[in-house]
Structure formats: C-alpha cells, structure tokens
Design an enzyme around this catalytic site. Structure first.
Site, short mmCIF file in Angstrom:
data_model
loop_
_atom_site.label_atom_id
_atom_site.label_comp_id
_atom_site.label_asym_id
_atom_site.label_seq_id
_atom_site.Cartn_x
_atom_site.Cartn_y
_atom_site.Cartn_z
N SER A 49 37.07 -4.24 -5.58
CA SER A 49 37.19 -3.43 -6.79
C SER A 49 38.60 -3.45 -7.34
O SER A 49 39.58 -3.25 -6.62
CB SER A 49 36.78 -1.99 -6.50
OG SER A 49 35.40 -1.90 -6.21
N CYS A 127 32.09 4.64 -4.92
CA CYS A 127 32.93 4.72 -3.72
C CYS A 127 33.07 6.19 -3.32
O CYS A 127 33.48 7.02 -4.13
CB CYS A 127 34.30 4.11 -3.99
SG CYS A 127 35.46 4.29 -2.61
N GLY A 213 26.19 -0.96 6.77
CA GLY A 213 25.58 -1.64 7.90
C GLY A 213 24.15 -1.20 8.17
O GLY A 213 23.52 -0.52 7.36
N GLY A 240 23.04 -2.65 4.32
CA GLY A 240 22.46 -2.96 5.62
C GLY A 240 21.63 -4.21 5.70
O GLY A 240 20.96 -4.44 6.70
#
Length: 295
Positions: A49, A127, A213, A240
């Site tokens: 970013s 974020c 993840g 993930g």
C-alpha cells in the site's frame, strides 16, 4: 476436485494471466519482487500500500508467526510517490497498486500518480492497525462511497478492499459500488492480538494487529458469499487461500479471482503449485463455477 479450463481472465477491468493474484503487502515492495511473483505463476500482482506521504510504520515487533496464520502490525510503511519508479519496468503487466489516504482528496491524489503506470488501483479501506487510514475509513459507508468516487473518477479500474471488522460487510460493498468501484476485494486481515505470557505484554509493538492465513479462510468465504448476493460487482476473494481447492471454494462462493498472501511465506512457489492442480485443458468453464453454491 473441480478443475478449471485455461483461458484469458478479466476481472474488474483488469486483464490477468490467470485467476491467482499476489495480495497486497507480500513481496510487493519493489519492481523486482513483483516481477519475480509474475514469473513464478501469479496471474497478477498487487503492490504494498502506497499513501500520500512517506511512513515508517509501527515500532517492532511487527510480525508474529502463529500456528494458524500470521499476525502483523506494519503500520503501512511506504515511500509514497517515489514508488512510481519501481513500476517503470512493469508497464503493460497486470500490476495493481494498493493505495491509501485519509480522505477523498488524498485517495484521488495518490491514484493519479499511477495512471498510465499500473493496470489499476486497489483502495486499502481495510487495514485494521493504521490510525486514520484503512479500516478507520472503511467502516463508514458514507466515507467509503466518497473516497471511492474520488479515486474512480480518474477512469482507472478501481478495486476496493473491504474490512471484515464490521457488522455488515454488504453495506460497505454497496457503498463502494455506488462510488464507482469496478470490483470488490474481500477481505483484509481480521483485527487480533496475542500476549506473551513470558514477557507479560502483547507480542506486537502496536499491541493490536491483523490476522491472516488459514484461520481466516472461513471468514473470507462467508464475506464473499454475502457480497455476491448483495452486490453486482465482480469479487476478488482474499484471506487464507493456500490450495487449489480453496480457490474453487472461493469461486463457488462468488469470487471471480483470488488473492494469495500468507501462503507465499510458506512456499515462494505457491502460484506454480496451485496452477498445476487448478487447471486442465478439459476443465470446467469458470463462469459455471463462480457463485454456483448459491441456491
């Protein structure tokens, strides 16, 4: 497992080499690292970013490897406009620049730096650990619509990356759609933390971070599924994904493509590995798979 027929892929106004993209924040800090990911099988890449002014990010520790994924609080470190130089050798390649800002004007300014240099932009409205940026804006449908409208007015393909840390992600997706987004990316990391029992303090310097993840894959699938039913925009699934079957599951939920991030940390050749399992000359038409889990 379902396999897909090979062929050209276009999502949200961007032509990709295949359905697999490198997610923002992973090996996306230099032109060389982006080129490497394209060379190892990614159909497109999203950069780290980039914001309106250089940022150093949070004090460390910034990353913690967990059994179920990765916890990070980088704080959006970036060189700002100087990053344009990293893309000079990547013109006409499927490179999407992730951008952030604190208001509509900043989003429009940063997006403008990359017009003609990148295939599109991905707005980081998600974020969870950067004060004043990311999810601080992305939880508010009014701000999401205004920021998206400002960036999309430049005429570039405009993807909006959504946060799962909201009560109703479809309200945010609809706001991005009203603002002129060409695609939705779902999802960014889940706000989380761990505490070191030995040190008696949080493991991250910022205390809170974003979990990515394997642990968040079911959350991402749910968000994609809900957005598919609520919005008409193309969806890029993220969160993930680490196997070809994960890709198919995301597509059945409604994604037209997927982004892969944390899995790259375990296997730098993850794109090649997934492509071998995902594609076959006599595979299924991807259009028949996208959204097929909806009754």
């Amino acid at each position: 497992m379902v396999v897909l027929r090979t062929g050209p892929v276009t999502v949200g106004g961007v032509s990709l080499d295949n359905h697999l993209l490198l997610a923002a924040g992973v090996l996306g800090t230099t032109g060389a690292s982006l080129s490497r990911m394209l060379a190892t099988g990614a159909g497109g890449v999203v950069t780290k970013s980039i914001g309106p002014a250089p940022k150093d990010g949070h004090a460390g520790p910034c990353v913690a490897l967990l059994d179920c994924g990765i916890l990070n609080a980088m704080g959006l470190p970036n060189p700002s406009r100087e990053f344009t130089g990293e893309l000079e050798t990547l013109k006409n390649r499927p490179v999407i620049v992730s951008i952030f800002g604190g208001n509509p004007e900043e989003f429009a300014e940063v997006a403008g730096w990359f017009k003609g240099l990148a295939a599109g932009i991905e707005m980081n409205l998600s974020c969870p650990h950067a004060e004043g940026y990311g999810a601080a804006i992305g939880v508010d449908p009014v701000l999401v619509e205004k920021c998206t409208r400002a960036a999309s007015a430049l005429g570039m393909p405009t993807w909006v990356k959504l946060t799962p840390n909201v009560t109703d992600i479809t309200a945010i997706g609809k706001a991005a759609e009203r603002g002129g987004a060409t695609a939705i990316v779902a999802i960014n990391t889940v706000k989380a933390m761990r505490i070191s029992t030995g040190l008696r303090r949080p493991v991250l310097g910022n205390r809170y971070g974003g979990l990515s993840g394997d642990a968040i894959f079911p959350v991402a699938v749910r968000c994609v599924y809900e957005l598919y039913e609520a919005c008409s925009l193309p969806i890029i699934g993220c969160g993930g994904v680490s196997t070809a079957d994960n890709v198919i599951e995301m597509m059945m939920a409604g994604a037209q493509a997927v982004e892969i991030g944390s899995a790259v940390q375990r296997d730098i050749h993850i794109f090649e590995s997934i492509k071998r399992d995902l594609y076959a000359k006599k595979g299924a038409d991807p259009k028949e798979i996208v959204g097929c889990a909806h009754g």
